[in-house]
Write a protein that holds these residues in place. Structure first.
Motif, PDB file in Angstrom:
ATOM      1  N   UNK A  96      -3.533   8.598  -8.117  1.00 57.48           N
ATOM      2  CA  UNK A  96      -3.451   7.490  -7.324  1.00 57.48           C
ATOM      3  C   UNK A  96      -2.926   8.125  -6.084  1.00 57.48           C
ATOM      4  N   UNK A  97      -3.274   7.547  -5.045  1.00 56.90           N
ATOM      5  CA  UNK A  97      -2.754   8.029  -3.694  1.00 56.90           C
ATOM      6  C   UNK A  97      -2.258   6.881  -2.897  1.00 56.90           C
ATOM      7  N   UNK A  98      -1.417   7.273  -1.979  1.00 59.84           N
ATOM      8  CA  UNK A  98      -0.642   6.363  -1.035  1.00 59.84           C
ATOM      9  C   UNK A  98      -0.919   6.973   0.348  1.00 59.84           C
ATOM     10  N   UNK A  99      -0.747   5.941   1.317  1.00 61.13           N
ATOM     11  CA  UNK A  99      -0.234   6.453   2.891  1.00 61.13           C
ATOM     12  C   UNK A  99       1.172   6.729   2.660  1.00 61.13           C
ATOM     13  N   UNK A 100       1.508   7.388   3.840  1.00 63.84           N
ATOM     14  CA  UNK A 100       2.872   7.564   4.010  1.00 63.84           C
ATOM     15  C   UNK A 100       3.926   6.273   4.030  1.00 63.84           C
ATOM     16  N   UNK A 101       3.117   5.095   4.706  1.00 69.78           N
ATOM     17  CA  UNK A 101       3.916   3.796   4.637  1.00 69.78           C
ATOM     18  C   UNK A 101       3.921   3.383   3.150  1.00 69.78           C
ATOM     19  N   UNK A 102       2.929   3.459   2.414  1.00 68.96           N
ATOM     20  CA  UNK A 102       2.977   2.936   1.124  1.00 68.96           C
ATOM     21  C   UNK A 102       3.950   3.750   0.140  1.00 68.96           C
ATOM     22  N   UNK A 103       3.927   5.066   0.581  1.00 70.18           N
ATOM     23  CA  UNK A 103       4.938   5.773  -0.266  1.00 70.18           C
ATOM     24  C   UNK A 103       6.487   5.469  -0.041  1.00 70.18           C
ATOM     25  N   UNK A 104       6.692   5.077   1.295  1.00 69.86           N
ATOM     26  CA  UNK A 104       8.073   4.830   1.598  1.00 69.86           C
ATOM     27  C   UNK A 104       8.523   3.419   0.832  1.00 69.86           C
ATOM     28  N   UNK A 146      -5.902  10.563   8.329  1.00 68.91           N
ATOM     29  CA  UNK A 146      -4.468   9.880   7.551  1.00 68.91           C
ATOM     30  C   UNK A 146      -4.208  10.549   6.249  1.00 68.91           C
ATOM     31  N   UNK A 147      -2.880  11.110   6.214  1.00 70.39           N
ATOM     32  CA  UNK A 147      -2.422  11.928   5.427  1.00 70.39           C
ATOM     33  C   UNK A 147      -2.242  11.126   3.978  1.00 70.39           C
ATOM     34  N   UNK A 148      -2.427  11.565   2.699  1.00 70.45           N
ATOM     35  CA  UNK A 148      -2.565  11.111   1.411  1.00 70.45           C
ATOM     36  C   UNK A 148      -1.261  11.509   0.594  1.00 70.45           C
ATOM     37  N   UNK A 149      -0.787  10.624  -0.088  1.00 71.76           N
ATOM     38  CA  UNK A 149       0.411  11.362  -0.872  1.00 71.76           C
ATOM     39  C   UNK A 149       0.330  10.955  -2.385  1.00 71.76           C
ATOM     40  N   UNK A 150       0.986  11.627  -3.588  1.00 69.07           N
ATOM     41  CA  UNK A 150       0.621  11.185  -4.627  1.00 69.07           C
ATOM     42  C   UNK A 150       2.037  10.971  -5.473  1.00 69.07           C
ATOM     43  N   UNK A 151       1.692  10.974  -6.951  1.00 72.43           N
ATOM     44  CA  UNK A 151       3.048  10.598  -7.643  1.00 72.43           C
ATOM     45  C   UNK A 151       4.001  11.834  -7.608  1.00 72.43           C
ATOM     46  N   UNK A 152       3.620  12.913  -7.496  1.00 72.43           N
ATOM     47  CA  UNK A 152       4.749  13.975  -7.484  1.00 72.43           C
ATOM     48  C   UNK A 152       5.573  13.801  -6.120  1.00 72.43           C
ATOM     49  N   UNK A 207      -4.125  15.166   0.292  1.00 76.31           N
ATOM     50  CA  UNK A 207      -5.422  15.048   0.684  1.00 76.31           C
ATOM     51  C   UNK A 207      -5.289  14.489   2.046  1.00 76.31           C
ATOM     52  N   UNK A 208      -6.271  14.133   2.544  1.00 77.56           N
ATOM     53  CA  UNK A 208      -6.541  13.659   3.930  1.00 77.56           C
ATOM     54  C   UNK A 208      -7.600  12.752   4.129  1.00 77.56           C
ATOM     55  N   UNK A 209      -7.769  11.559   4.416  1.00 76.45           N
ATOM     56  CA  UNK A 209      -8.977  10.655   4.578  1.00 76.45           C
ATOM     57  C   UNK A 209      -9.017  10.658   6.348  1.00 76.45           C
ATOM     58  N   UNK A 210      -9.787  11.459   6.588  1.00 72.54           N
ATOM     59  CA  UNK A 210      -9.833  11.421   8.079  1.00 72.54           C
ATOM     60  C   UNK A 210      -8.513  11.975   8.768  1.00 72.54           C
TER      61      UNK A 210
END
Length: 246
Positions: free
Chosen positions: A1-9, A54-60, A49-52
């Protein structure tokens, strides 16, 4: 699963208790600015990872962020947290962060597809054949009658029917007439052309005039040519003013 920085916060804030006051300071809840700063000082790994753009973050990343906030709630300094969590494994981060595993999503049962080949075919009702209605019979075309031969007057041969006459020979196809050869146009007669030098390298030709320009004509032409000479010098089509050609 991956989130944006806002979703991670948002996920980190939901997993942590409300803001508490420890050591006389208020511990801020994670936000995008704090996450970027933690990544700068090495408390968070770079984006997975990056989508264009946008930086993506995971569970770690989520475990690292919550573990830092847990240690801050225990009264640890940033330097102490960096020394403890640098290169920590996922198992170590799990034990510090104490984040429950996300429930596995159950796939919805698929509807059984109908087995059309196992069902008996439906009996088709016979369709009665349409009986054509009797109608009037079409009249048969009459056979052509041969034209009767007329008796020829005495002294003339008898005329035969047109069907028995031999076919006339075909005339050969007419070919289009060859057009006459094109004659070259006659060159125009020689004529005298008057020229007026406006400046060095610029001469005005008067083609078609019936007379040579008078001194008054030359004065007016010289006055009117100033704008033309300025444009020609601007586009380097005439030498600068005062320069002579070699």
């Amino acid at each position: 699963m991956e989130w944006t920085i806002g979703e991670l916060a948002e996920r980190a804030a939901a997993a942590l208790p409300p803001t508490a006051q420890l050591n006389g300071r208020v511990r801020d809840m994670p936000n995008e600015r704090l996450i970027r700063w933690y990544a700068t000082i090495g408390l968070l790994d770079p984006p997975s990872a990056r989508r264009g753009r946008v930086a993506m973050y995971g569970r770690r990343h989520l475990l690292q962020l919550i573990a830092v906030k847990r240690r801050q709630a225990d009264g640890r300094t940033i330097a102490e947290i960096q020394a403890e969590l640098a290169g920590a494994t996922d198992q170590t981060l799990e034990s510090i962060a104490r984040v429950p595993e996300p429930p596995a999503e159950k796939a919805a049962p698929r509807a059984a597809r109908p087995r059309f080949w196992a069902e008996p075919p439906a009996a088709a009702s016979p369709t009665p054949a349409a009986t054509p209605e009797p109608g009037p019979a079409a009249p048969k075309p009459a056979a052509p009658r041969p034209a009767p031969s007329r008796p020829a007057p005495p002294g003339r041969p008898a005329l035969r029917p047109a069907a028995s006459l031999p076919a006339a020979p075909r005339s050969p196809a007419l070919r289009p007439a060859t057009p006459p050869p094109h004659e070259p146009p006659h060159p125009p007669p020689a004529a005298i052309v008057h020229g007026v030098r406006l400046a060095t390298g610029v001469t005005l030709l008067l083609d078609g005039g019936g007379r040579a320009p008078s001194p008054d004509d030359l004065a007016e032409i010289t006055a009117a040519s100033e704008a033309l000479l300025s444009v020609l010098r601007h586009h380097d089509l005439a030498p600068p003013e005062g320069k002579k050609l070699p």
